[in-house]
Design an enzyme around this catalytic site. Sequence first.
Site, mmCIF file in Angstrom:
data_model
loop_
_atom_site.group_PDB
_atom_site.id
_atom_site.type_symbol
_atom_site.label_atom_id
_atom_site.label_comp_id
_atom_site.label_asym_id
_atom_site.label_seq_id
_atom_site.Cartn_x
_atom_site.Cartn_y
_atom_site.Cartn_z
ATOM 1 C CE1 TYR A 97 41.150 -6.780 3.371
ATOM 2 C CE2 TYR A 97 39.365 -8.061 4.358
ATOM 3 C CZ TYR A 97 39.800 -6.975 3.598
ATOM 4 O OH TYR A 97 38.884 -6.118 3.067
ATOM 5 C CE LYS A 130 32.817 -13.694 -5.162
ATOM 6 N NZ LYS A 130 32.202 -12.784 -5.961
ATOM 7 C CG ASP A 144 29.540 -13.067 1.776
ATOM 8 O OD1 ASP A 144 29.758 -11.935 1.298
ATOM 9 O OD2 ASP A 144 28.599 -13.790 1.428
ATOM 10 C CB CYS A 192 -4.702 -42.231 -4.526
ATOM 11 S SG CYS A 192 -5.064 -41.262 -3.051
ATOM 12 C CB CYS A 250 -4.479 -37.568 -3.263
ATOM 13 S SG CYS A 250 -2.855 -38.296 -3.559
ATOM 14 C CB SER A 300 37.319 -4.209 -5.384
ATOM 15 O OG SER A 300 37.321 -4.554 -6.716
ATOM 16 C CG LEU A 301 40.407 -8.725 -3.851
ATOM 17 C CD1 LEU A 301 40.037 -9.862 -2.905
ATOM 18 C CD2 LEU A 301 41.909 -8.671 -4.031
ATOM 19 C CB CYS A 353 -3.122 -37.844 0.292
ATOM 20 S SG CYS A 353 -3.735 -39.461 -0.189
ATOM 21 C CG ASP A 368 29.245 -11.096 -8.996
ATOM 22 O OD1 ASP A 368 29.247 -9.905 -8.626
ATOM 23 O OD2 ASP A 368 29.645 -12.040 -8.283
ATOM 24 C CB CYS A 390 -2.414 -42.899 -1.532
ATOM 25 S SG CYS A 390 -1.404 -41.701 -2.433
ATOM 26 C CE LYS A 440 44.692 -10.502 0.449
ATOM 27 N NZ LYS A 440 44.449 -10.066 1.831
ATOM 28 C CE LYS A 493 36.044 -11.564 -2.489
ATOM 29 N NZ LYS A 493 34.802 -11.001 -1.934
ATOM 30 C CD GLU A 543 44.853 -13.223 3.142
ATOM 31 O OE1 GLU A 543 43.864 -12.457 3.143
ATOM 32 O OE2 GLU A 543 46.028 -12.829 3.149
HETATM 33 S S1 IVH Z 1 42.108 -8.120 0.195
HETATM 34 C C1 IVH Z 1 43.637 -4.993 -2.576
HETATM 35 N N1 IVH Z 1 41.494 -10.236 1.609
HETATM 36 O O1 IVH Z 1 36.652 -8.825 -0.688
HETATM 37 C C2 IVH Z 1 43.137 -6.061 -1.701
HETATM 38 N N2 IVH Z 1 39.728 -8.882 0.754
HETATM 39 O O2 IVH Z 1 36.342 -8.171 -3.560
HETATM 40 C C3 IVH Z 1 41.788 -5.794 -1.198
HETATM 41 N N3 IVH Z 1 37.483 -9.642 1.381
HETATM 42 O O3 IVH Z 1 36.716 -5.331 -0.434
HETATM 43 C C4 IVH Z 1 41.154 -6.772 -0.334
HETATM 44 N N4 IVH Z 1 38.136 -11.383 2.561
HETATM 45 O O4 IVH Z 1 35.716 -6.694 1.495
HETATM 46 C C5 IVH Z 1 41.026 -9.174 0.917
HETATM 47 N N5 IVH Z 1 41.072 -12.126 2.895
HETATM 48 C C6 IVH Z 1 40.630 -11.067 2.203
HETATM 49 C C7 IVH Z 1 39.240 -10.784 2.090
HETATM 50 C C8 IVH Z 1 38.832 -9.681 1.335
HETATM 51 C C9 IVH Z 1 37.088 -10.680 2.138
HETATM 52 C C10 IVH Z 1 36.586 -8.688 0.709
HETATM 53 C C11 IVH Z 1 36.906 -7.240 0.992
HETATM 54 C C12 IVH Z 1 37.208 -6.626 -0.340
HETATM 55 C C13 IVH Z 1 36.483 -7.562 -1.265
HETATM 56 C C14 IVH Z 1 37.129 -7.516 -2.633
#
Ligand code: IVH
Length: 674
Positions: A225, A314, A118, A411, A408, A82-83, A426, A37, A432, A290, A116, A114
Amino acid sequence: MTRDATGRAAELRAQIAHHDYRYHVLDDPEVPDAEYDRLVRELLEIEKEHPELVAPDSPSQRVGARPAAGFATLEHRIPMLSLDNAFSDEDVVAFDRRVRERLALETDVPYSVEPKIDGLAVAVTWEDGVMVRAATRGDGARGEDVTANVRTIRSVPLRLRGAAPRRLEARGEVFMPVAGFERMNRIAESRGERTFVNPRNAAAGALRQLDPQVTAARPLDLFFYGVGEVDGAALPERHSEVLAALRGWGLRTCPEIGVVQGVQGCLDYYRRIGERRSSLAYQIDGVVYKVDRFADQRQLGFVSRAPRWALAHKFPADEAVTTVREVEFQVGRTGALTPVARLEPVFVGGVTVSNATLHNMDEIERKDVRIGDAVVVRRAGDVIPEVLRVLPERRPADARSVVLPGTCPVCGSPVVREEEGAIARCTGDYACRAQRKERLRHFASRRAMDVEGLGDKLVDQLVEADLMRSPADLYALGVEQLEGLERMGRKSAEKLLAALERSKQTRLGRFLFALGIRDVGESTAAALASHFGSLEPLMQASADTVQEVPDVGPVVAARVVGFFANPANLEVIARLRAAGVVWPDQPRTAPEKLPLAGLTFVITGTLAAVQRAEAEERLRALGARAAGSVSAKTSYLVAGADAGSKLAKANALGVPVLDEAALLKVLETKRPPG
Ligand code: IVH
């Protein structure tokens, strides 16, 4: 435009492309996500300053990586986006402000909140209620066809429940629960096979198996989700209602999902989940907010690759890359030398870390850690930071190997490396200073002699001033000696002496524990005490006799006998008794006749009427074992206030749960529960 920016951007693109390939195609990332990142953020910054540098292969122009060879590809008719990421409360406040401005709203916006998860994003499609297709996200426009593999995930229904739409594409995250991951790695390790770095990589590896039989044997799960393409059903007006509809069709959603009002609700949720993060059964790397109303979502729309109506907040990364400056050896209570990496300070898991444990020489050799290496460090929860692995491609030419010192570092006594294990020790014993300090700390600790007010700094001073050759010297201290020490007035000196005086009234089990016999922990000490009843017979006992004590094997028996054969230890004991350390003889009961013999208790949460340590001691005196973690062997879990993960685990394993009242009844009646 500077030449520097051009060069740096090209370098960053090459590095990012390399890491993309390792992550998405090989499922074998070289660096933690946070490091990746950081590279992306740096490149985006440069591109923002110098838009002419944006190249078609820049990560800003694309999401994810190409599918691996071996899978057919499937098109996402609605792209999988993606987010945007937030790393601070301010980022979240700014996001909410943008949302309200665009919606021209003064009032709090309702957000779906929600975890996130992994794992890996997938899109799963059902037609006329039957599951027909599953695809990974891939580059967002095309993914890999993993239908056969997703079918092996038990929680994914092959047929929807109730009245299903003609076509439903649900999107969610495939993950591997932590317990399953650990089990899998244990098995892999015992077979000498390659282990996985983390549950996410294990899930990716499992999902991208060409043989679905292999996937089926891996403990995968999936939380949905959201939705993609939906035909033949009118969707509700809110995202949270869609999630409820998915549940109605039999799809699994994360149980921690909720709806909050406004930015404060979001931040509160982030805190709450953050606190419970390590006790969740699956790994999460943040939370997702969201905008709940679809009408609002439509109005907000998208920017390039991410919706304006959602944000990933994050958690601070718990892995980071840094450099090993030096490796030093710390000497513990039993003389064990622990190698510690002195690091270039790095911010990880919310704090700056400059030391990390390397555990022992075997670990150093296995991980091939050298001084000067770039390494990945991890800090999870409250545990000591550790060096996870080396980045060999970044090893400088002058990196030095770590050498176990022959003597050691404290000591100067010879160091021996034990044949059975990886541990180097030791041999200085009480000669010691490091061992003396640790033994003294242990002796005075709450579960041993419980000397209140004898903190770490004071112990250091006492040993440095050579006032303390063994724990027996503690009881010979006078006000004058103490007063001479730093930050010690007459009052605190008197307080410490009073605490020392109180500590003399003890119990045999505590005394034995305090002596610090190797491998004799609290439970073993209590078992020895109740088996022998008093000290003399134990001191005279042969290894065979000691082995009659439940749970004591030949190794521990040899340690006990060896301890009492050492004249230096006998002298310490004699001096302690001469100073007035006493304990009541315990009635000798055959341990198997004690009322709670054979039962294992785990206490968790906060108790109101008794201290946990005391409750455990009383349980042990009645013959029970008091353990720290819940397993299938646990007979009862005692749950006080705010019990957390242990309670969840007990429920999952079907271990009976007692409340505090039931525990008190057991202690009073001296009978097993029920
Ligand atoms: S929503 C447009 N909800 O995070 C909305 N994503 O960085 C798209 N992920 O590709 C995703 N938990 O793999 C959403 N509760 C959640 C999530 C989630 C994990 C992941 C997902 C997505 C990535 C985006």
